[in-house]
Enzyme design. Structure first.
Site, mmCIF file in Angstrom:
data_model
loop_
_atom_site.group_PDB
_atom_site.id
_atom_site.type_symbol
_atom_site.label_atom_id
_atom_site.label_comp_id
_atom_site.label_asym_id
_atom_site.label_seq_id
_atom_site.Cartn_x
_atom_site.Cartn_y
_atom_site.Cartn_z
ATOM 1 N N HIS A 189 -1.611 -2.085 -5.626
ATOM 2 C CA HIS A 189 -1.064 -3.438 -5.797
ATOM 3 C C HIS A 189 -2.214 -4.366 -6.149
ATOM 4 C CE1 HIS A 189 -2.805 -4.453 -1.872
ATOM 5 N NE2 HIS A 189 -2.229 -3.371 -1.384
ATOM 6 N N THR A 213 0.804 -1.225 0.000
ATOM 7 C CA THR A 213 0.000 0.000 0.000
ATOM 8 C C THR A 213 0.834 1.272 0.000
ATOM 9 O OG1 THR A 213 -1.865 -1.086 1.072
ATOM 10 C CG2 THR A 213 -1.748 1.297 1.269
ATOM 11 N N ASP A 272 -4.502 5.822 6.960
ATOM 12 C CA ASP A 272 -3.731 7.062 7.037
ATOM 13 C C ASP A 272 -2.729 7.178 5.893
ATOM 14 O OD1 ASP A 272 -1.859 5.141 8.003
ATOM 15 O OD2 ASP A 272 -2.269 5.689 10.073
#
Length: 546
Positions: A351, A78, A161
Site C-alpha cells: 500500500h 498490509t 508475521d
C-alpha cells in the site's frame, strides 16, 4: 497490407510463445519477491538521485518498470496487500479483508493470520500462534511448489508475521521477528516443531542486539532537501523524546519503547530483515534444490517509520536511502551465490500512504481528521430514534458497518431498508464522501472508479452491510499529533511500484495502467507454471525478453 499485418501479428505470437517455452524449460534457480511496506511509487523518483547504482536504480535500469501500477481494491492495508500480490486476486476472492476484522460468525474481532490451533516455535510468547488458514485462495508460491512436486523450497521472511505468513502461502515456511525483551526470529508449529539450526545460530548471534544504537542521518543532514525540515508537527516523537528530530538515541529510548520493538520503527529493522534473508539464502541452500526456489522478503520497517514520522520526514528519506543499500546487499549476494541472470526478482508494495492532514491544511489543501467515536455515537443515536433501539447496529470498524440480523428479525424489520436508511443518513455527514450497501455491491458490477475498488474489496461472506468512504485528505484523529496512515481508494494509497528484474525480463518501462493482481500471473507465466487458483489479474507480457 492487411495480410502483412496479420503475418506480423502471427510472427510475434510465435516468437513470444517460443520465448515463453524457452523460459519454462530453463526456469530461474530462485525467485525473490520483495514487498516494501508502505512504499508510495513516488519514493523511486523523489530519492532517485540519492540512491546508489546497485539497489533501486539497478532494478529500474536493468529491469522493467511498471510506472502506473495501482491497487484495484480497498482497504489498502498490509495483510490484503500481501495476499493480493501473491494470490493474484482481490479481497473479494481471497478473503483477507483487512489486517483484522469483525468476524460475523464468532461475533469477535479476528486477526488475519492468528490461529490458536498452533503453538509458537522459538519463543514462549504467543507470537507464533499463526497460520494462513484465513486465506481462501492459494498463492504464487503454492502454485510453484505444486508444479515442482514440492521439490523446491519457499521461505517467507518479514518483521511482521502477516508479511511472512501470507506470501509463504499454505506450503511454504515463514519466519518473523518477535521483539520485546527477546529480539528473536520465530515461527509456528504450522510449519515446524523446532527452529532449524541456522535460525538458532542467527538468534544466538548479536545480529539484533547490534542495532541497539543511535540512529542518525546516513549523510549530512543538510543534504535531505527532498524532505520537510527535521522538526515539524507532522511527525510523532518516540516515547521519551521531546521532539521527533535526529539523532534518535535508541539505547536511551529502549525500555520506554518496547525494547527490541523500537528497532522495527527504524531503518535497522529492514537491515535486520536483510541479514536474516541472507542467512536463509545460505542456511536453506536456496537456488540449489534442482527446482525453482522462492524467497519472499517483506521490508516492514518502512511502514513503522511512515506511521511514526509521515511521508515527507527526513526519517522516511533516510530509511529509504538505507533500504537501497540493503537491497544492493541482497542483489550482490544473489549474484555471487545464484549467478547473474539465473534468478528473478520482483519488487512492489502492499500500500502507499497519505500526507498528514495538518501538512495539507497548512498548505491550503482539503484535509481533516476523523473522530471515530463521534461517528459511532451519531449512528447509534440515529438508530435509536429511527427504530427505537440502537441494537440493530452490531459493529462499526474498518470503514464498515455491520447490522445485527437477529435483532432485526426479532423486531420484524427489513434489513435492506435499514441499510438504505443508514446510507442516506451517513451521506449527510461532512466527512463521508460515498456510501455503498451490500445490496448495491451484490447487485451491480462496477467497472471504474471508487465503486469498483470498493466492490473488489467486498467479500460477500465476510464484509459488512454498509461500506463508507471518507473524503480525501482525511486521517484518523490519532494522527493529529503527527505521522500517517493508509487504507483508502485514493491515489496516494493505491499507486505503488512494480519492478521486474532478472532472468527472462527485458529492460524497459510502461505507463499503461497495471494492477496488483497482475503480478502473480505475470511471474507465473515467466516461470511456465499454472496461475494461483483464484487469479484474476492479467499477464503483463510487455516485460518479457523476446
Amino acid at each position: 497490407m492487411k495480410q502483412f499485418c496479420i503475418f506480423l501479428l502471427l510472427a510475434g505470437f510465435f516468437v513470444h510463445g517460443h520465448a515463453q517455452e524457452d523460459q519454462a524449460n530453463d526456469p530461474p534457480k530462485l525467485v525473490v519477491g520483495i514487498v516494501v511496506d508502505q512504499m508510495r511509487y513516488e519514493y523511486l523518483n523523489r530519492y532517485w538521485d540519492r540512491y546508489g547504482d546497485g539497489g533501486f536504480r539497478r532494478l529500474v535500469n536493468e529491469g522493467f518498470n511498471f510506472k502506473n501500477n495501482h491497487f484495484n481494491y480497498v482497504p489498502t492495508a498490509t495483510a490484503p496487500g500481501h495476499a493480493s500480490v501473491y494470490t493474484g486476486t482481490t479481497p473479494s476472492e481471497h478473503g483477507i479483508i483487512g489486517n483484522d476484522w469483525f468476524d460475523v460468525f464468532s461475533g469477535e474481532e479476528v486477526y488475519c493470520v492468528s490461529d490458536p490451533a498452533y503453538k509458537s516455535v522459538g519463543t514462549k510468547s504467543d507470537a507464533g500462534e499463526m497460520s494462513p488458514h484465513r486465506l481462501r485462495r492459494n498463492t504464487l508460491t503454492d502454485a510453484l511448489r505444486i508444479y515442482n512436486n514440492f521439490k523446491g523450497k519457499t521461505i517467507g521472511v518479514a518483521i511482521k508475521d502477516r508479511g511472512a505468513v501470507l506470501p509463504a502461502g499454505f506450503t511454504g515456511t515463514a519466519y518473523w521477528f518477535y521483539g520485546k525483551d527477546e529480539g528473536k526470529w520465530v515461527s509456528s508449529t504450522y510449519y515446524m516443531e523446532a527452529l532449524p539450526d541456522w535460525v538458532k545460530t542467527f538468534n544466538k548471534s548479536d545480529a539484533a542486539a547490534s542495532y541497539k544504537r543511535t540512529w542518525n542521518t546516513l549523510y549530512d543532514s543538510g543534504s535531505y532537501v527532498n524532505s520537510n525540515p527535521d522538526n515539524t508537527n507532522y511527525e510523532r516523537p518516540f516515547r521519551g523524546e521531546e521532539a521527533a528530530v535526529f539523532p534518535h538515541d535508541l539505547p536511551a529510548l529502549w525500555k520506554e519503547n518496547g525494547k527490541y520493538d523500537i528497532i522495527k520503527a527504524t531503518p535497522y529493522g529492514n537491515s535486520l530483515t536483510a541479514d536474516f534473508a541472507l542467512a536463509a539464502l545460505e542456511g536453506e541452500s536456496l537456488g540449489e534444490s534442482g527446482a525453482t526456489d522462492f524467497l519472499a522478503v517483506s521490508f516492514s520497517s518502512t511502514d513503522y517509520v511512515g506511521h511514526q514520522f509521515g511521508v515527507k520526514a527526513m526519517e522516511t528519506e533516510d530509511t529509504y536511502l538505507r533500504l537501497d543499500k540493503d537491497i544492493e546487499r541482497l542483489l550482490n549476494a544473489l549474484d555471487e551465490k545464484i549467478g547473474k541472470g539465473q534468478y528473478l526478482v520482483f519488487l512492489t508494495a502492499d500500500h502507499g500512504a497519505a500526507y498528514n492532514s495538518n501538512y495539507l491544511k497548512d498548505h491550503k489543501l482539503p484535509s481533516g481528521f476523523i473522530e471515530g467515536r463521534s461517528l459511532r455515537d451519531r449512528l447509534l443515536a440515529f438508530a435509536e430514534k429511527k427504530y427505537a433501539t440502537n441494537k440493530v447496529i452490531r459493529h462499526l470498524s474498518w470503514d464498515q458497518l455491520f447490522l445485527d440480523k437477529r435483532v432485526i428479525d426479532s423486531l420484524e424489520l427489513n434489513a435492506e431498508e435499514i441499510r438504505k436508511d443508514i446510507a442516506n443518513e451517513m451521506l449527510t455527514y461532512e466527512e463521508i464522501e460515498k456510501i455503498f450497501t451490500a445490496d448495491m455491491l451484490n447487485a451491480n458490477n462496477y467497472k471504474t472508479g471508487i465503486a469498483s475498488l470498493i466492490q473488489n474489496g467486498f467479500n460477500a461472506k465476510l464484509s459488512g452491510d454498509v461500506m463508507f468512504v471518507f473524503r480525501p485528505g482525511m486521517l484518523s484523529a490519532g494522527y493529529a499529533n503527527g505521522g500517517t496512515s493508509h487504507g483508502t481508494a485514493y491515489g496516494y494509497d493505491t499507486h505503488v511500484p512494480f519492478l521486474l528484474f532478472g532472468k527472462g525480463v527485458r529492460q524497459g518501462s510502461t505507463t499503461i495502467k497495471t494492477v496488483i493482481p497482475d503480478i502473480a500471473p505475470t511471474v507465473s507465466a515467466l516461470l511456465g507454471i499454472p496461475f494461483p487458483n483464484g487469479a484474476t489479474g492479467t499477464v503483463r507480457a510487455e516485460a518479457y525478453m523476446d
